[in-house]
Write a protein that holds these residues in place. Structure first.
Motif, PDB file in Angstrom:
ATOM      1  N   PRO A 187       0.814  -1.214   0.000  1.00  0.00           N
ATOM      2  CA  PRO A 187       0.000   0.000   0.000  1.00  0.00           C
ATOM      3  C   PRO A 187       0.849   1.266   0.000  1.00  0.00           C
ATOM      4  N   ASN A 188       0.318   2.291  -0.619  1.00  0.00           N
ATOM      5  CA  ASN A 188       0.992   3.581  -0.645  1.00  0.00           C
ATOM      6  C   ASN A 188       0.103   4.583   0.076  1.00  0.00           C
ATOM      7  N   SER A 189       0.436   4.912   1.311  1.00  0.00           N
ATOM      8  CA  SER A 189      -0.385   5.809   2.112  1.00  0.00           C
ATOM      9  C   SER A 189       0.499   6.759   2.899  1.00  0.00           C
ATOM     10  N   PRO A 190       0.439   8.056   2.598  1.00  0.00           N
ATOM     11  CA  PRO A 190       1.226   9.011   3.391  1.00  0.00           C
ATOM     12  C   PRO A 190       0.821   9.014   4.860  1.00  0.00           C
ATOM     13  N   THR A 191      -0.478   8.792   5.130  1.00  0.00           N
ATOM     14  CA  THR A 191      -0.919   8.794   6.534  1.00  0.00           C
ATOM     15  C   THR A 191      -0.366   7.588   7.275  1.00  0.00           C
ATOM     16  N   LEU A 192      -0.455   6.397   6.672  1.00  0.00           N
ATOM     17  CA  LEU A 192       0.104   5.199   7.313  1.00  0.00           C
ATOM     18  C   LEU A 192       1.603   5.367   7.549  1.00  0.00           C
ATOM     19  N   ASP A 193       2.299   5.915   6.574  1.00  0.00           N
ATOM     20  CA  ASP A 193       3.740   6.121   6.721  1.00  0.00           C
ATOM     21  C   ASP A 193       4.035   7.040   7.903  1.00  0.00           C
ATOM     22  N   ARG A 194       3.271   8.130   8.013  1.00  0.00           N
ATOM     23  CA  ARG A 194       3.492   9.071   9.128  1.00  0.00           C
ATOM     24  C   ARG A 194       3.196   8.417  10.472  1.00  0.00           C
ATOM     25  N   ILE A 195       2.111   7.645  10.540  1.00  0.00           N
ATOM     26  CA  ILE A 195       1.746   6.990  11.798  1.00  0.00           C
ATOM     27  C   ILE A 195       2.844   6.026  12.237  1.00  0.00           C
ATOM     28  N   LYS A 196       3.338   5.234  11.286  1.00  0.00           N
ATOM     29  CA  LYS A 196       4.378   4.251  11.615  1.00  0.00           C
ATOM     30  C   LYS A 196       5.688   4.936  12.000  1.00  0.00           C
ATOM     31  N   THR A 197       6.046   5.995  11.288  1.00  0.00           N
ATOM     32  CA  THR A 197       7.283   6.720  11.605  1.00  0.00           C
ATOM     33  C   THR A 197       7.171   7.433  12.944  1.00  0.00           C
ATOM     34  N   ARG A 198       6.018   8.060  13.173  1.00  0.00           N
ATOM     35  CA  ARG A 198       5.772   8.798  14.410  1.00  0.00           C
ATOM     36  C   ARG A 198       5.616   7.862  15.605  1.00  0.00           C
ATOM     37  N   GLY A 199       5.038   6.687  15.361  1.00  0.00           N
ATOM     38  CA  GLY A 199       4.831   5.711  16.434  1.00  0.00           C
ATOM     39  C   GLY A 199       3.564   5.936  17.220  1.00  0.00           C
TER      40      GLY A 199
ATOM     41  N   PHE B  76      -4.670  11.960  21.831  1.00  0.00           N
ATOM     42  CA  PHE B  76      -6.008  12.520  21.665  1.00  0.00           C
ATOM     43  C   PHE B  76      -5.911  14.040  21.647  1.00  0.00           C
ATOM     44  N   SER B  77      -6.348  14.607  20.524  1.00  0.00           N
ATOM     45  CA  SER B  77      -6.275  16.053  20.315  1.00  0.00           C
ATOM     46  C   SER B  77      -7.668  16.657  20.453  1.00  0.00           C
ATOM     47  N   ALA B  78      -7.826  17.596  21.387  1.00  0.00           N
ATOM     48  CA  ALA B  78      -9.137  18.209  21.638  1.00  0.00           C
ATOM     49  C   ALA B  78      -9.483  19.202  20.535  1.00  0.00           C
TER      50      ALA B  78
ATOM     51  N   ALA C  90      -9.506  20.319  11.015  1.00  0.00           N
ATOM     52  CA  ALA C  90      -8.353  19.684  11.653  1.00  0.00           C
ATOM     53  C   ALA C  90      -7.847  18.499  10.829  1.00  0.00           C
ATOM     54  N   LEU C  91      -8.767  17.728  10.262  1.00  0.00           N
ATOM     55  CA  LEU C  91      -8.357  16.609   9.413  1.00  0.00           C
ATOM     56  C   LEU C  91      -7.758  17.113   8.112  1.00  0.00           C
ATOM     57  N   GLN C  92      -8.383  18.120   7.535  1.00  0.00           N
ATOM     58  CA  GLN C  92      -7.891  18.667   6.268  1.00  0.00           C
ATOM     59  C   GLN C  92      -6.489  19.250   6.415  1.00  0.00           C
ATOM     60  N   SER C  93      -6.200  19.825   7.580  1.00  0.00           N
ATOM     61  CA  SER C  93      -4.888  20.442   7.809  1.00  0.00           C
ATOM     62  C   SER C  93      -3.808  19.425   8.151  1.00  0.00           C
ATOM     63  N   GLY C  94      -4.212  18.202   8.515  1.00  0.00           N
ATOM     64  CA  GLY C  94      -3.244  17.174   8.866  1.00  0.00           C
ATOM     65  C   GLY C  94      -2.892  17.136  10.344  1.00  0.00           C
ATOM     66  N   SER C  95      -3.567  17.929  11.175  1.00  0.00           N
ATOM     67  CA  SER C  95      -3.239  17.924  12.603  1.00  0.00           C
ATOM     68  C   SER C  95      -3.787  16.699  13.319  1.00  0.00           C
ATOM     69  N   ILE C  96      -4.749  16.005  12.707  1.00  0.00           N
ATOM     70  CA  ILE C  96      -5.222  14.709  13.197  1.00  0.00           C
ATOM     71  C   ILE C  96      -5.179  13.734  12.025  1.00  0.00           C
ATOM     72  N   ASP C  97      -5.162  12.431  12.350  1.00  0.00           N
ATOM     73  CA  ASP C  97      -5.017  11.421  11.296  1.00  0.00           C
ATOM     74  C   ASP C  97      -6.349  10.968  10.720  1.00  0.00           C
TER      75      ASP C  97
END
Length: 351
Positions: free
Chosen positions: A31-43, A90-92, A101-108
Motif C-alpha cells: 500500500p501507498n499511504s502518506p498517513t500510514l507512513d506518518r503513523i508508523k514513523t511517528r509511532g 487525543f487532540s481536543a 483539523a483533518l484537512q490540515s493534517g493535525s489529526i489522522d
C-alpha cells in the motif's frame, strides 16, 4: 492461415486470462499511504476528542484517560497499525473544527460520532469508511405513560430539534403509521431536553445513544422508556482525507475483523485458546494469522487482527462496555447486531 490465426487468438486469450488474475504492480508493491507512513514513523495515531465529554463515546476517567466507544474504535485502528499497546494521542477539537483539523493534517482521522452524508463526502475533500455504528433516531417517553410503540403516540406532542435530518425522518415515519401528533421544535438540543423535563411534550426525539445517556443521567428519574421503533438509519463512520485509499483499507478491514470475530465467537478472553487450538476452523486460523496471508496488501503483519481482538475484544464486547448492557446506559444494540441476527453488521469476506 486459419490454424495460425486460431493459435494467435488462443495465445492472446491465455495472456489476457493470466493478466486478469495476476497481482497488479501496486498490490505487489504494497500500500501507498502518506498517513500510514506518518503513523508508523511517528509511532502513534492522532485522534480527535471533543472539548467536553460526550457520554458513551468520549469520557474522561479518574486518572485523566479517555474511554468510550469512539475512543475504543481509535485504539482498535492504532493496534492494527502499530501492534499491542499502541500509543494514541487525543487532540481536543470542537465539533465544528474536526473537519478543518483533518484537512490540515493535525489529526489522522475523524472518529467522533460523525455521520456519513453526501455533502461531507463530496464537498469537504474527505472519504468515509464503512459504518461502525448505526445510530438512528429513536423516541423516549415517561414510563408512566405505559406506551409500548410509536403507534400509541396518536395525539401526542413530540419535542425535537428544528430542521434536523432526524426531525424530517420522524415526520415521515409517523405519517407512515397514520399517527396524528404535534411537533414542538427548538433550535438546540438543550432546549429540547428542557421542554421535555418541564412536561411540554409527551415524547422526546433524538439519536438512540443520546437518549440512553439522558436516561442514565439527567433524566434518570422519573423512569424513562426508549421505544423499540427505529425511526431512521444513520451511519456513523470514520472520515479520512480524500485519496488515502490504503489507509481507508486498514480502517475498513479493522472493522471487518471486529465483526468477523463476533460472528466466529472469538472474544478477548478466548482468542489465545482459539489461536492454538488445532481444531479451530480455517476461518479462525486465517483471521488470527495462524494461516499466513491476512496482512497481505495492507502493509500489516499477519498478527494484526489477533492483536486487535486480544486488546479490544470483538465488536459486541466494545459496544457492550460503552453503550450496552455492561455500561451505565443499557442501550440494546438494535441495528448494531450481526446480519444473521437481524441487524445490519457484516464483514467483507476474509479470503
Amino acid at each position: 492461415m486459419k490454424t495460425m490465426l486460431k493459435q494467435a487468438l488462443s495465445i492472446a486469450g491465455a495472456a489476457f486470462a493470466l493478466a486478469a488474475f495476476a497481482p497488479s504492480s501496486a498490490y505487489a508493491a504494497g500500500p501507498n499511504s502518506p498517513t500510514l507512513d506518518r503513523i508508523k514513523t511517528r509511532g502513534n495515531l492522532i485522534c480527535p476528542v471533543p472539548t467536553s465529554p460526550y457520554l458513551g463515546f468520549f469520557e474522561v476517567g479518574s486518572n485523566g484517560s479517555w474511554h468510550g466507544l469512539d475512543v475504543d474504535i481509535c485504539k482498535s485502528i492504532a493496534t492494527a497499525i502499530l501492534g499491542p499497546n499502541p500509543k494514541v494521542s487525543f487532540s481536543a477539537v470542537s465539533w465544528a473544527d474536526r473537519f478543518p483539523a483533518l484537512q490540515s493534517g493535525s489529526i489522522d482521522l475523524i472518529a467522533m460520532f460523525t455521520s456519513w452524508t453526501r455533502s461531507r463526502d463530496t464537498k469537504l475533500g474527505l472519504q468515509f469508511s464503512n459504518p461502525y455504528l448505526f445510530a438512528g433516531v429513536r423516541l423516549m417517553v415517561p414510563a408512566s405513560l405505559k406506551i409500548k410503540s410509536a403507534k400509541e403516540l396518536d395525539g401526542a406532542t413530540i419535542c425535537a430539534v428544528a430542521g434536523s435530518t432526524g426531525d424530517k425522518q420522524l415526520v415521515n415515519y409517523l405519517r407512515s403509521l397514520n399517527v396524528k401528533y404535534k411537533m414542538l421544535t427548538f433550535e438546540n438540543f438543550t432546549d429540547v431536553v428542557s421542554a421535555y423535563k418541564n412536561h411540554r411534550c409527551d415524547a422526546l426525539s433524538a439519536a438512540g445513544p443520546g437518549l440512553a445517556v439522558l436516561r442514565a443521567g439527567e433524566l434518570k428519574t422519573p423512569e424513562q422508556m426508549i421505544l423499540p421503533d427505529i425511526v431512521s438509519m444513520e451511519p456513523i463512520s470514520i472520515a479520512v482525507r480524500q485519496g488515502d485509499d490504503a489507509f481507508l483499507d486498514v480502517i475498513n478491514w479493522t472493522f471487518g475483523a471486529l465483526i468477523e470475530a463476533q460472528r466466529l465467537g472469538i472474544t478477548r478472553e478466548n482468542v489465545d485458546a482459539k489461536r492454538v487450538d488445532r481444531n479451530s476452523s480455517a476461518e479462525v486460523k486465517y483471521l488470527l494469522g495462524v494461516t499466513p496471508g491476512v496482512g497481505e496488501g495492507l502493509g500489516l503483519p499477519d498478527a494484526w487482527a489477533y492483536n486487535v481482538i486480544k486488546q479490544m475484544g470483538n465488536y459486541s464486547e466494545i459496544y457492550a462496555r460503552n453503550l450496552g448492557d455492561k455500561s451505565p446506559y443499557k442501550l440494546p444494540p438494535g441495528q448494531n447486531t450481526l446480519w444473521s441476527k437481524g441487524g445490519l453488521l457484516f464483514s467483507p469476506t476474509f479470503d
